[in-house]
Each structure stands twice: as C-alpha cells, then as structure tokens.
Design a protein around this motif. Structure first.
Motif, mmCIF file in Angstrom:
data_model
loop_
_atom_site.group_PDB
_atom_site.id
_atom_site.type_symbol
_atom_site.label_atom_id
_atom_site.label_comp_id
_atom_site.label_asym_id
_atom_site.label_seq_id
_atom_site.Cartn_x
_atom_site.Cartn_y
_atom_site.Cartn_z
ATOM 1 N N SER A 37 0.710 -1.177 0.013
ATOM 2 C CA SER A 37 0.210 -0.113 -0.078
ATOM 3 C C SER A 37 0.701 1.255 0.136
ATOM 4 C CB SER A 37 -1.095 0.049 1.128
ATOM 5 O OG SER A 37 -0.331 -0.016 2.405
ATOM 6 N N ASP A 38 1.996 1.248 0.617
ATOM 7 C CA ASP A 38 2.953 2.359 0.670
ATOM 8 C C ASP A 38 3.401 2.580 -0.784
ATOM 9 O OD1 ASP A 38 2.362 2.864 3.354
ATOM 10 O OD2 ASP A 38 4.364 2.367 4.052
ATOM 11 N N ILE A 39 4.029 1.277 -1.471
ATOM 12 C CA ILE A 39 4.480 1.495 -2.691
ATOM 13 C C ILE A 39 3.382 2.066 -3.675
ATOM 14 C CG2 ILE A 39 5.454 0.177 -4.696
ATOM 15 C CD1 ILE A 39 6.486 -1.854 -2.570
ATOM 16 N N ALA A 40 2.361 1.682 -3.505
ATOM 17 C CA ALA A 40 1.366 2.192 -4.337
ATOM 18 C C ALA A 40 0.923 3.565 -4.191
ATOM 19 C CB ALA A 40 -0.097 1.468 -4.129
ATOM 20 N N ALA A 41 0.951 4.072 -2.747
ATOM 21 C CA ALA A 41 0.859 5.566 -2.563
ATOM 22 C C ALA A 41 1.815 6.348 -3.144
ATOM 23 C CB ALA A 41 0.691 5.775 -1.227
ATOM 24 N N LEU A 42 3.067 5.765 -3.270
ATOM 25 C CA LEU A 42 4.192 6.682 -3.741
ATOM 26 C C LEU A 42 4.164 6.609 -5.160
ATOM 27 C CD1 LEU A 42 6.592 8.293 -2.798
ATOM 28 C CD2 LEU A 42 8.116 6.109 -2.778
ATOM 29 N N TYR A 43 3.606 5.477 -5.776
ATOM 30 C CA TYR A 43 3.556 5.164 -7.400
ATOM 31 C C TYR A 43 2.467 6.473 -7.845
ATOM 32 C CZ TYR A 43 2.596 3.063 -11.914
ATOM 33 O OH TYR A 43 2.314 2.987 -13.140
ATOM 34 N N ARG A 44 1.510 6.541 -6.990
ATOM 35 C CA ARG A 44 0.449 7.476 -7.393
ATOM 36 C C ARG A 44 1.018 8.984 -7.428
ATOM 37 N NH1 ARG A 44 -2.832 3.791 -4.181
ATOM 38 N NH2 ARG A 44 -3.939 2.715 -5.321
ATOM 39 N N LEU A 45 1.993 9.123 -6.562
ATOM 40 C CA LEU A 45 2.644 10.523 -6.865
ATOM 41 C C LEU A 45 3.860 10.609 -7.964
ATOM 42 C CD1 LEU A 45 3.378 10.879 -2.861
ATOM 43 C CD2 LEU A 45 1.433 11.914 -4.204
ATOM 44 N N GLY A 46 3.991 9.752 -8.545
ATOM 45 C CA GLY A 46 4.734 9.703 -9.599
ATOM 46 C C GLY A 46 6.108 8.906 -9.763
ATOM 47 N N GLN A 47 6.259 8.192 -8.663
ATOM 48 C CA GLN A 47 7.493 7.386 -8.348
ATOM 49 C C GLN A 47 7.469 6.223 -9.184
ATOM 50 O OE1 GLN A 47 10.420 8.075 -7.382
ATOM 51 N NE2 GLN A 47 11.559 6.121 -7.422
ATOM 52 N N ARG A 48 8.420 5.711 -10.131
ATOM 53 C CA ARG A 48 8.166 4.535 -10.909
ATOM 54 C C ARG A 48 9.305 3.366 -10.365
ATOM 55 N NH1 ARG A 48 4.085 6.438 -10.904
ATOM 56 N NH2 ARG A 48 2.723 7.219 -12.986
ATOM 57 N N HIS A 49 10.280 3.750 -9.990
ATOM 58 C CA HIS A 49 11.307 2.899 -9.541
ATOM 59 C C HIS A 49 11.472 2.386 -8.330
ATOM 60 C CE1 HIS A 49 13.469 2.867 -13.757
ATOM 61 N NE2 HIS A 49 12.762 4.255 -13.867
ATOM 62 N N PHE A 50 11.283 1.339 -7.913
ATOM 63 C CA PHE A 50 11.373 0.841 -6.773
ATOM 64 C C PHE A 50 12.528 -0.394 -6.450
ATOM 65 C CE2 PHE A 50 7.476 2.923 -7.063
ATOM 66 C CZ PHE A 50 7.056 3.151 -5.872
#
Length: 222
Positions: A38-51
């Motif tokens: 869920s944290d990754i999804a939240a950051l993805y929605r802010l524009g982050q793509r590389h994890f």
C-alpha cells in the motif's frame, strides 16, 4: 509521504544543479524493503516508478500485489546462487552482482521473452569484510567477463561505502570508483548506483545516476 517525496526530489535537484549536471540525470530509487504494498502504491500515485527491494520473497509477493502498476523493479540485496532464477525472471535491474558465477546464472536464466536484464556490479569500495562486492582491483577482469554474457546488459556499478559523516570524506570513495570505471573506456557503463539519504549530495557530486532512499521517503516502520 507527499512532503517527504517532494523534499527528496528537491534535494536531488539541488545537488544536481550544484554539480552542473543536467536536470533529470539522477534517478530516485525508492527502497521499499519491509514496507507494505500500500505504501508503494501511494508513492507510485505521486509519480515514483522505480522501486528497490532487498529481500527476494518479500519482493515477489509485492510484485504480485502490485501487478497492475507499471513499476520498474530493482533488486539491491545479497544474492544467493539458488535464488538467481526468480531474480532473472522478475526484475528489471539487479544491482548487487559481485561475482561471475552469479552473472552467468542470471544470463542463463533470463527468459527469452524479456529484454536483457540490466545489472550493476557491486564494488566493495571501502574493503569492508562485512560487505559483499568485488574489489576495485579485480573490477576490470569482472567487467570484461560479464560484458560477454548474453541476455544481460552490464550497465555500471553499485557501491555502499563505509558510513562517514564528513562531506569531503563521503565523496572520496565515489570519486575513486567513478574514475576507475571511466578508465575502463566502456561508454556503455553509464549507471552509477551511488548514495543513500545520508550521503546523497556527495554521491551526486561524484557521478551518481541512481540514489537509493528508503526511510526518508517512507518514514520509519511502526
């Protein structure tokens, strides 16, 4: 999370500007180990793509949970020989290749339907006995051997120097490794996985193309 993400982005832009490097030349890797999907999804929605993930089984579970997201997955943890097949099949980048045997297995096990696997060689730049990585003296031979393998694409190097609070001393190991790679005269080695939140500026000043940031982005796990 929004404020933390914006702050890290601002730090990267500022350091990139001080280093007189092009804007956008440094990629933020969000280190999401121990953090829920869920944290990754939240950051993805802010524009982050590389994890980036450190633990294979944890990463594979998150990849299943986040299959609908167009995430570029990086593996940055230690690699055991018996874990190379899922790494070869489920990641876009592997940063922690420290010996030829691992590179050979990743090459052999990368599926034909996927593009070549991007890899970085981990260099033990501070020569710490507790850390993995090839020595800087053995780097040229390893680069030559790994570059000849099919189904993988050698992109550059990764380093985790000994922790240092002094800014000038933070820069020294990154400078040493960057110059060592330049001396190899291999323009395809364009990726330098350098720096974390504590030495981000020093790493960018010395050529980092990717910086790995975890807690400063996601916050401490409760």
């Amino acid at each position: 999370m929004v404020e933390r993400f914006q702050h890290i982005q601002s730090q990267i832009r500022h350091a990139t500007g001080i280093a007189s490097r092009p804007r956008g030349s440094v990629q933020l890797l969000a280190v999401s180990k121990t953090k829920p999907a869920s944290d990754i999804a939240a950051l993805y929605r802010l524009g982050q793509r590389h994890f980036a993930e450190n633990y294979l089984q944890e990463a594979l579970l998150k990849q299943q949970q986040l299959a609908a997201f167009n995430i570029t997955w990086h593996f940055i943890g230690p690699i055991q020989s018996n874990k190379t097949k899922p790494l070869a099949s489920h990641f876009d980048w592997v940063h922690s290749v420290d010996r030829l045997k691992i590179a050979q297995r990743l090459s052999e096990q990368r599926p034909d339907y996927l593009p070549p696997l991007n890899i970085c060689l981990q260099v033990n730049i501070s020569e710490e006995s507790s850390k993995s990585g090839v020595s800087i003296g053995k780097l040229p031979d390893l680069v030559a051997a790994v570059s000849a393998l099919p189904r993988i694409r050698l992109r550059g190097v990764m380093a985790i120097p000994e922790p240092e609070s002094n800014y000038a001393k933070q820069r020294q190991p990154y400078r040493q490794l960057y110059l060592a790679v330049q001396q190899l005269n291999r323009p395809e080695l364009d990726s330098f996985s350098f720096g974390m939140s504590g030495d981000l500026k020093a790493a960018i000043m010395e050529g980092a193309s990717m910086v790995r940031v975890g807690t400063a982005l996601f916050g401490k796990r409760l």
